[in-house]
Design a protein around this motif. Structure first.
Motif, PDB file in Angstrom:
ATOM      1  N   ALA A  21       0.844  -1.193   0.000  1.00 52.85           N
ATOM      2  CA  ALA A  21       0.000   0.000   0.000  1.00 52.85           C
ATOM      3  C   ALA A  21       0.882   1.247   0.000  1.00 52.85           C
ATOM      4  N   SER A  23       1.729   5.324   0.771  1.00 57.50           N
ATOM      5  CA  SER A  23       1.454   6.248   1.862  1.00 57.50           C
ATOM      6  C   SER A  23       1.371   7.671   1.325  1.00 57.50           C
ATOM      7  N   THR A  24       0.663   8.514   2.044  1.00 49.30           N
ATOM      8  CA  THR A  24       0.501   9.923   1.674  1.00 49.30           C
ATOM      9  C   THR A  24       0.929  10.793   2.850  1.00 49.30           C
ATOM     10  N   ARG A  39       2.253  10.298   7.996  1.00 45.90           N
ATOM     11  CA  ARG A  39       1.774   9.706   6.751  1.00 45.90           C
ATOM     12  C   ARG A  39       0.500   8.912   7.043  1.00 45.90           C
ATOM     13  N   GLU A  40      -0.406   8.908   6.066  1.00 47.10           N
ATOM     14  CA  GLU A  40      -1.616   8.096   6.131  1.00 47.10           C
ATOM     15  C   GLU A  40      -1.491   6.959   5.120  1.00 47.10           C
ATOM     16  N   VAL A  41      -1.800   5.748   5.557  1.00 46.10           N
ATOM     17  CA  VAL A  41      -1.757   4.558   4.698  1.00 46.10           C
ATOM     18  C   VAL A  41      -3.154   3.959   4.656  1.00 46.10           C
ATOM     19  N   GLN A  42      -3.750   3.899   3.484  1.00 39.59           N
ATOM     20  CA  GLN A  42      -5.075   3.306   3.303  1.00 39.59           C
ATOM     21  C   GLN A  42      -4.945   2.049   2.460  1.00 39.59           C
ATOM     22  N   ILE A  54       4.768  -1.015   3.303  1.00 40.36           N
ATOM     23  CA  ILE A  54       4.783   0.401   2.918  1.00 40.36           C
ATOM     24  C   ILE A  54       6.165   0.649   2.335  1.00 40.36           C
ATOM     25  N   ARG A 218      -6.979   1.668   7.734  1.00 39.21           N
ATOM     26  CA  ARG A 218      -6.173   2.895   7.684  1.00 39.21           C
ATOM     27  C   ARG A 218      -5.167   2.862   8.817  1.00 39.21           C
TER      28      ARG A 218
END
Length: 528
Positions: A21, A23-24, A39-42, A54, A218
């Motif tokens: 996935a 990350s942002t 960071r957000e990981v969905q 990641i 998330r």
């Protein structure tokens, strides 16, 4: 040395599948040295245990400071793989893969069209060759048939030649289409290779997760990078009339070299210094020994060169809003910010601070020929980090200075340039040395100086004149002085040997200070 660094050991899932996935980056807190990145990981996963990979962390990620949190997913052990190692599974690139497939299909269609044109040309050439090789039995065929056959061959050769010429004209266009398709395919393949090469410089984190039910998950990842910093810059504006006022316009210059771009992030600047010393120093028992002196050794000093990296600043963004986190001041930028890696000196406004300073003209006749404007004021509730200060007096640029680290309610002193109309001199009419008496074993030295300040301006100035006399820590060396007028301060702030006089000097006025110093020491000793 590259290594696979386990950070936490918990039971690992058996036969867990791997989910990759992206990350942002959503938020960044930058310190005077280093930055914390959020960071957000969905992702989407079925119920059960999985390995979540990641694979787009920057190479400068500090492994020890990785923190994970999730409300929907149970988190287990995780491992950190440094940049430069080949990923276990290549990252999915659906957009690039689709672009490559489309470019390949276009190239194949162009090649097929060109091959068809080449086949038409080849067929026409074969037809022309066959027709040219035909012969007729003149003795056995009537002249009319021979004429008809000749006309037919001529017509067919003409048609074949025209078809050949048409096909060759189409071939040039087909070659151009094929060349463009080859270029597009090469660019798409190069883009994928570039992403793969960039991926080789990325670090990756593999987390053991457990999903309670099928569906989306998330995860929030916080980590620290060292290649980011911010430093303050100040514009200090002093206004002397009708009432003294000082405005400190504050800004921050931000740089980051993390290896990734931060786009649309919530940016916070913190005055905390996690990279600095966090604990008090330790003192150890000091053992001293008395030994014979060693012979002196020659010492050659080396030259040092100052080096500076120039970077073009980018446009200033909105003013950051100060807030407190305990006793640490943070500045939160109200709008989302883009900060590309390798960009130096993004400027953020931190707002203005206003002070009521005490102003004086400071005069040091021993070293200067003019007095200087000095402003002293008390800092407010916010810490001021060290930084460069641009000085403006009554709207005029007068120079640059530096501001030291100043805690809340600490005292600050800034100089605001020379006052050309305040002239300083220091004359020495007497400087004699000799025996104190005819039979005495003592020696003495006497020095006299005349300090003079002349006000050639059209306004009165509060003067602060500073001079110095030698001081002694030996009983054998006695130092006395006399001054007219007497100094108003001695040894200010523990600076031994300094004398100060404070007075107001009217326009056109002159103030003189007579200063005499006597030094006495025993015979046989030298004054040093």
């Amino acid at each position: 040395m590259r290594r696979l660094l386990p950070l936490l050991f918990l039971p690992a899932p058996v036969f867990a599948d791997t989910i990759v996935a992206p990350s942002t980056v959503t938020a960044v807190t930058i310190y005077p040295q280093g930055a914390e990145v959020t960071r957000e990981v969905q992702f989407s996963a079925p119920a059960g245990r999985h390995d979540l990979r990641i694979a787009d962390l920057p190479a400068s990620t500090v492994p020890d400071l990785i923190r994970l949190a999730s409300e929907e997913t149970a988190l287990g052990s995780f491992t950190f793989q440094e940049a430069g190692l080949i990923p276990v599974d290549p990252p999915a690139m659906p957009d690039l893969d689709a672009a490559i497939s489309a470019a390949q299909a276009t190239r194949d269609a162009a090649a097929l069209a060109r091959d068809r044109i080449a086949a038409r040309i080849e067929a026409a050439e074969a037809q022309v060759g066959f027709l040219r090789g035909m012969t007729a039995e003149v003795t056995s065929q009537p002249p009319a048939e021979i004429a008809a056959l000749s006309q037919m061959i001529g017509s067919e050769v003409l048609a074949a030649r025209e078809a050949m010429l048409t096909a060759r004209a189409e071939q040039a266009a087909a070659d151009r289409v094929l060349a463009e398709a080859d270029t597009a395919l090469a660019e798409a393949l190069a883009a994928r290779e570039e992403v793969r090469a960039a991926q080789a410089d990325k670090a990756q984190l593999t987390v053991a997760i457990t999903q309670a039910a099928d569906g989306a998950g998330r995860l929030t990842l916080r980590h620290f990078v060292e290649d980011a910093a911010w430093r303050p810059v100040y514009d200090a504006t002093l206004i002397r009339s009708p009432a003294p006022a000082l405005t400190l316009n504050r800004g921050a210059l931000i740089s980051q070299f993390s290896g990734e771009d931060w786009r649309g992030v919530a940016l916070t600047l913190s005055t905390a210094r996690p990279s600095d010393q966090a604990a008090p120093s330790l003192l150890w028992p000091e053992l001293r020994r008395a030994e014979l002196p060693e012979p002196e050794r020659a010492y050659k000093s080396g030259a040092m060169e100052d080096m500076a990296v120039a970077a073009a600043p980018v446009a200033e963004v909105e003013t950051a809003v100060p807030a407190m986190q305990g006793d640490v001041v943070v500045y939160q930028v109200p709008a989302a910010v883009d900060l590309a890696t390798g960009v130096a000196d993004l400027r953020v406004a931190l707002g203005d601070l206003s002070f009521t300073p005490e102003i004086e003209a400071r005069a040091v006749p021993r070293a200067d020929s003019t007095a200087f404007v000095m402003a002293t004021f008390t800092n407010g509730a916010e810490i001021l980090l060290p930084g460069e200060v641009v000085l403006l007096r009554d709207g005029t640029l007068v120079g640059r200075s530096a501001l030291e680290l100043t805690p809340a309610r600490g005292e600050i002193e800034l100089a605001f340039g020379a006052i050309d109309g305040l002239k300083l001199t220091r004359d020495m009419p007497q400087n004699s040395q000799g025996d104190a008496g005819f039979l005495s074993s003592d020696t003495a030295r006497s020095e006299a100086a005349l300090l003079r300040v002349e006000n050639l301006t059209e306004e009165a100035w509060p003067l602060h004149v500073i001079d110095q006399i030698p001081y002694s820590e030996q009983d054998e060396l006695a130092i006395t002085y006399s001054a007219t007028p007497a100094p108003t301060e001695t040894d200010p702030d523990g600076a031994r040997g300094l004398l100060g006089w404070r007075f107001d000097l009217a326009p056109g006025a002159v103030q003189e200070i007579a200063l005499t110093v006597q030094l006495r020491w025993p015979e046989g000793m030298e004054l040093r």
